[in-house]
Design an enzyme around this catalytic site. Structure first.
Site, PDB file in Angstrom:
ATOM      1  N   HIS A 242      13.144  29.968  51.798  1.00 42.14           N
ATOM      2  CA  HIS A 242      13.176  28.844  51.150  1.00 42.14           C
ATOM      3  C   HIS A 242      12.646  27.567  51.991  1.00 42.14           C
ATOM      4  O   HIS A 242      12.858  27.684  53.268  1.00 42.14           O
ATOM      5  CB  HIS A 242      14.432  28.377  50.513  1.00 42.14           C
ATOM      6  CG  HIS A 242      14.705  29.243  49.343  1.00 42.14           C
ATOM      7  ND1 HIS A 242      14.838  29.139  47.908  1.00 42.14           N
ATOM      8  CD2 HIS A 242      15.268  30.620  49.358  1.00 42.14           C
ATOM      9  CE1 HIS A 242      15.059  29.977  47.148  1.00 42.14           C
ATOM     10  NE2 HIS A 242      15.304  31.075  47.987  1.00 42.14           N
TER      11      HIS A 242
ATOM     12  N   ASN B  87      11.627  27.859  46.938  1.00 43.51           N
ATOM     13  CA  ASN B  87      11.012  29.054  47.873  1.00 43.51           C
ATOM     14  C   ASN B  87       9.624  28.065  48.178  1.00 43.51           C
ATOM     15  O   ASN B  87       9.198  27.416  47.542  1.00 43.51           O
ATOM     16  CB  ASN B  87      10.732  30.306  46.878  1.00 43.51           C
ATOM     17  CG  ASN B  87      11.636  30.939  46.400  1.00 43.51           C
ATOM     18  OD1 ASN B  87      12.178  30.729  45.364  1.00 43.51           O
ATOM     19  ND2 ASN B  87      11.984  31.819  47.123  1.00 43.51           N
TER      20      ASN B  87
ATOM     21  N   HIS C 130      11.853  36.031  52.692  1.00 46.27           N
ATOM     22  CA  HIS C 130      11.927  35.422  51.516  1.00 46.27           C
ATOM     23  C   HIS C 130      12.586  34.146  51.940  1.00 46.27           C
ATOM     24  O   HIS C 130      13.782  33.806  52.059  1.00 46.27           O
ATOM     25  CB  HIS C 130      13.002  36.020  50.526  1.00 46.27           C
ATOM     26  CG  HIS C 130      13.356  35.536  49.487  1.00 46.27           C
ATOM     27  ND1 HIS C 130      13.110  35.868  48.122  1.00 46.27           N
ATOM     28  CD2 HIS C 130      14.090  34.391  49.231  1.00 46.27           C
ATOM     29  CE1 HIS C 130      13.719  35.027  47.128  1.00 46.27           C
ATOM     30  NE2 HIS C 130      14.490  34.161  47.833  1.00 46.27           N
TER      31      HIS C 130
ATOM     32  N   CYS D  36      18.859  27.867  44.429  1.00 44.49           N
ATOM     33  CA  CYS D  36      19.810  29.127  44.088  1.00 44.49           C
ATOM     34  C   CYS D  36      20.985  28.100  43.731  1.00 44.49           C
ATOM     35  O   CYS D  36      21.388  27.311  44.230  1.00 44.49           O
ATOM     36  CB  CYS D  36      20.365  29.922  45.264  1.00 44.49           C
ATOM     37  SG  CYS D  36      21.824  30.984  45.034  1.00 44.49           S
TER      38      CYS D  36
ATOM     39  N   ARG E 238      11.823  33.729  38.349  1.00 54.47           N
ATOM     40  CA  ARG E 238      13.101  34.092  38.363  1.00 54.47           C
ATOM     41  C   ARG E 238      13.689  33.047  39.441  1.00 54.47           C
ATOM     42  O   ARG E 238      14.507  32.196  38.975  1.00 54.47           O
ATOM     43  CB  ARG E 238      13.333  35.445  38.978  1.00 54.47           C
ATOM     44  CG  ARG E 238      14.641  36.003  38.742  1.00 54.47           C
ATOM     45  CD  ARG E 238      15.755  35.591  40.167  1.00 54.47           C
ATOM     46  NE  ARG E 238      15.244  35.890  41.341  1.00 54.47           N
ATOM     47  CZ  ARG E 238      15.882  35.380  42.359  1.00 54.47           C
ATOM     48  NH1 ARG E 238      16.894  34.680  42.455  1.00 54.47           N
ATOM     49  NH2 ARG E 238      15.185  35.713  43.562  1.00 54.47           N
ATOM     50  N   ASP E 239      13.501  33.214  40.509  1.00 51.31           N
ATOM     51  CA  ASP E 239      14.174  32.163  41.640  1.00 51.31           C
ATOM     52  C   ASP E 239      13.761  30.809  41.317  1.00 51.31           C
ATOM     53  O   ASP E 239      14.776  30.006  41.505  1.00 51.31           O
ATOM     54  CB  ASP E 239      13.788  32.516  43.021  1.00 51.31           C
ATOM     55  CG  ASP E 239      14.803  32.322  44.275  1.00 51.31           C
ATOM     56  OD1 ASP E 239      15.723  31.322  44.042  1.00 51.31           O
ATOM     57  OD2 ASP E 239      14.775  32.729  45.094  1.00 51.31           O
TER      58      ASP E 239
HETATM   59  P1  HMG Z   1      32.128  38.536  37.222  1.00 55.62           P
HETATM   60  O1  HMG Z   1      32.785  37.453  36.479  1.00 55.62           O
HETATM   61  O2  HMG Z   1      32.832  38.832  38.571  1.00 55.62           O
HETATM   62  O3  HMG Z   1      32.098  39.697  36.496  1.00 55.62           O
HETATM   63  O4  HMG Z   1      30.751  38.054  37.698  1.00 55.62           O
HETATM   64  P2  HMG Z   1      32.794  40.652  35.522  1.00 55.62           P
HETATM   65  O5  HMG Z   1      32.258  42.235  35.550  1.00 55.62           O
HETATM   66  O6  HMG Z   1      34.384  40.351  35.596  1.00 55.62           O
HETATM   67  O7  HMG Z   1      32.527  40.223  33.867  1.00 55.62           O
HETATM   68  C1  HMG Z   1      32.958  39.037  33.352  1.00 55.62           C
HETATM   69  C2  HMG Z   1      32.073  38.422  32.441  1.00 55.62           C
HETATM   70  O8  HMG Z   1      30.562  38.610  32.625  1.00 55.62           O
HETATM   71  C3  HMG Z   1      32.155  39.444  31.261  1.00 55.62           C
HETATM   72  O9  HMG Z   1      31.777  38.584  29.826  1.00 55.62           O
HETATM   73  C4  HMG Z   1      31.083  40.368  31.336  1.00 55.62           C
HETATM   74  O10 HMG Z   1      30.771  41.029  30.282  1.00 55.62           O
HETATM   75  C5  HMG Z   1      29.897  39.356  31.808  1.00 55.62           C
HETATM   76  P3  HMG Z   1      33.012  38.194  28.942  1.00 55.62           P
HETATM   77  O11 HMG Z   1      33.951  39.115  28.794  1.00 55.62           O
HETATM   78  O12 HMG Z   1      33.654  37.030  29.790  1.00 55.62           O
HETATM   79  O13 HMG Z   1      32.391  37.449  27.753  1.00 55.62           O
HETATM   80  N1  HMG Z   1      28.817  40.288  32.706  1.00 55.62           N
HETATM   81  C6  HMG Z   1      27.569  40.040  32.367  1.00 55.62           C
HETATM   82  N2  HMG Z   1      26.833  39.406  31.376  1.00 55.62           N
HETATM   83  C7  HMG Z   1      25.535  39.528  31.558  1.00 55.62           C
HETATM   84  N3  HMG Z   1      24.865  40.413  32.624  1.00 55.62           N
HETATM   85  C8  HMG Z   1      25.667  41.006  33.403  1.00 55.62           C
HETATM   86  C9  HMG Z   1      27.062  40.816  33.337  1.00 55.62           C
HETATM   87  N4  HMG Z   1      27.861  41.209  34.264  1.00 55.62           N
HETATM   88  C10 HMG Z   1      29.109  40.897  33.830  1.00 55.62           C
HETATM   89  N5  HMG Z   1      24.780  41.725  34.235  1.00 55.62           N
HETATM   90  C11 HMG Z   1      28.314  38.510  38.082  1.00 55.62           C
HETATM   91  C12 HMG Z   1      29.966  39.020  38.224  1.00 55.62           C
HETATM   92  C13 HMG Z   1      27.543  39.341  39.248  1.00 55.62           C
HETATM   93  C14 HMG Z   1      28.195  39.102  37.042  1.00 55.62           C
HETATM   94  C15 HMG Z   1      28.197  37.109  38.241  1.00 55.62           C
HETATM   95  O14 HMG Z   1      28.855  36.723  39.360  1.00 55.62           O
HETATM   96  C16 HMG Z   1      26.925  36.609  38.089  1.00 55.62           C
HETATM   97  O15 HMG Z   1      26.179  36.906  37.158  1.00 55.62           O
HETATM   98  N6  HMG Z   1      26.472  35.960  38.920  1.00 55.62           N
HETATM   99  C17 HMG Z   1      25.103  35.649  39.075  1.00 55.62           C
HETATM  100  C18 HMG Z   1      24.713  34.984  40.380  1.00 55.62           C
HETATM  101  C19 HMG Z   1      23.154  34.817  40.511  1.00 55.62           C
HETATM  102  O16 HMG Z   1      22.296  35.076  39.384  1.00 55.62           O
HETATM  103  N7  HMG Z   1      22.860  34.175  41.596  1.00 55.62           N
HETATM  104  C20 HMG Z   1      21.276  33.641  41.683  1.00 55.62           C
HETATM  105  C21 HMG Z   1      20.426  34.829  42.229  1.00 55.62           C
HETATM  106  S1  HMG Z   1      20.710  35.344  43.779  1.00 55.62           S
HETATM  107  C22 HMG Z   1      19.721  34.294  44.687  1.00 55.62           C
HETATM  108  O17 HMG Z   1      19.079  33.422  44.108  1.00 55.62           O
HETATM  109  C23 HMG Z   1      19.245  34.607  46.228  1.00 55.62           C
HETATM  110  C24 HMG Z   1      18.020  35.228  46.541  1.00 55.62           C
HETATM  111  O18 HMG Z   1      16.942  34.503  45.802  1.00 55.62           O
HETATM  112  C25 HMG Z   1      17.838  35.528  47.905  1.00 55.62           C
HETATM  113  C26 HMG Z   1      17.961  34.134  48.501  1.00 55.62           C
HETATM  114  O19 HMG Z   1      17.312  33.203  48.358  1.00 55.62           O
HETATM  115  O20 HMG Z   1      18.902  34.263  49.504  1.00 55.62           O
HETATM  116  C27 HMG Z   1      17.907  36.661  45.632  1.00 55.62           C
HETATM  117 MG    MG Z   2      16.047  32.910  46.761  1.00 55.95          MG
END
Ligand code: HMG
Ligand code: MG
Length: 299
Positions: A209, A249, A207, A240, A15-16
């Protein structure tokens, strides 16, 4: 302070790691990576995320990945789910464990999930409701625990507050993300001094990086505090997409090498881990970002 005798490693590479690769992997390639990882003795693997494919196209095939995995026993495969829509898709694909992800930094929360910290917690309520109805365990992430790409310094207490909220809402564990790898042992101590005043060490995961090469020494510091859950990624994959310059990571091979040397049990077979590392490195066409893997593969 006492080292734990045993550490549970959460493999987050599929995933990450893969969410940040330019080259999107096919479901079959991910399934093969996860199959190899599943043979190493790892008991927890984060296998994908149900987020917007417009935001993170690399994770768009997570449903196919989960559908292929759901029959495997004894290994906990988990998925990131930022909202109800994500959880519904995860359940549909057969996921039994999920994670919500928040941040200790307002700007990062906006960039990563398009809402404020308090709005994110509000969104998570629906996730907890449906998860508990389906007996699905929920993990919580807090990003930017030792620094933010947009705001710089983050106060340890900001991390503690969000962590407390997540635990209070029903997370069985909170994983502290040094998203951009800026922490040092001193920052790790200041963080854990604060967080562990409020939260039991058994509910805290690290966690980290490795952007600045500090992840292992920070993990050593966390081990001194008794932290016994560590997130890492095979071959040091990772990053990320919403944190510019964030590198992988800490590599699982490096963590396992260190823990083996410290006689802390992980249950992981290094040779089998190297097989998974070689596989994904061949797919990506570059050597693992792990000193231990490169040294051991040359033998
Ligand atoms: P948004 O645009 O605010 O959401 O995104 P919305 O509810 O207004 O929806 C907009 C569109 O997204 C719509 O589609 C929804 O259907 C769709 P449209 O009508 O435009 O075609 N949608 C989705 N589609 C699939 N799956 C869903 C979903 N939700 C809405 N779950 C949202 C908000 C959170 C969805 C968006 O900002 C997003 O997907 N962000 C992804 C962020 C991400 O994955 N980041 C990386 C992971 S975090 C990380 O790596 C950190 C970590 O490792 C820890 C660390 O290292 O610190 C965990
Ligand atoms: Mg991470």
């Amino acid at each position: 302070m006492m080292f734990p005798t045993q550490v549970s490693i959460v493999e987050v590479g599929p995933r990450d790691g893969l969410q940040n690769e330019k080259q999107a992997l096919s479901a079959a390639q991910k399934i093969e990576l996860i199959r190899l990882l599943s043979q190493t003795g790892l008991s927890r693997i984060e296998a994908g995320s149900f987020v917007s494919p417009k935001w993170v196209p690399q994770m768009a095939n997570s449903d196919s990945v989960f559908k292929a995995l759901s029959s495997e026993a004894d290994i906990r495969y988990s998925a990131l789910t930022p909202n109800l829509k994500g959880l519904e898709a995860a359940i549909e694909a057969g996921a039994k464990e999920v994670a919500v992800f928040g941040a200790a930094s307002e700007s990062f929360s906006q960039k990563n999930i398009n809402c404020s910290i308090s709005e994110s917690l509000k969104r998570f309520e629906a996730v907890f409701d449906l998860a508990s109805k389906n007996s699905i365990k929920v993990r919580g992430y807090v990003s930017c625990v030792m620094g933010c790409p947009y705001e710089g310094k983050i106060l340890p207490n900001a991390v503690t507050q969000v962590s407390k909220e997540l635990i209070g809402m029903g997370c069985y564990e909170v994983s502290l993300g040094d998203t951009i790898g800026v922490g040092t042992p001193k920052a790790t101590r200041l963080l854990l001094d604060d967080v562990l005043r409020e939260i039991s060490v058994s509910k805290v995961a690290a966690h980290f990086h490795d952007t600045y090469g500090q992840a292992l020494v920070n993990l050593y510091t966390a081990l001194e505090y008794g932290v016994s859950t560590i997130d890492s990624a095979v071959a040091g994959l990772g990053g990320c997409p919403y944190a510019k310059g964030a590198s992988g990571n800490v590599a699982t091979e490096d963590v396992v090498y260190m823990l083996n040397g410290m006689e802390i049990m992980t249950g992981i077979d290094m040779d089998k881990l190297l097989a998974a590392s070689s596989y994904i490195s061949n797919v990506l066409g570059r050597p693992p970002v792990s000193k231990a893997a490169n040294a051991l593969l040359l033998k």
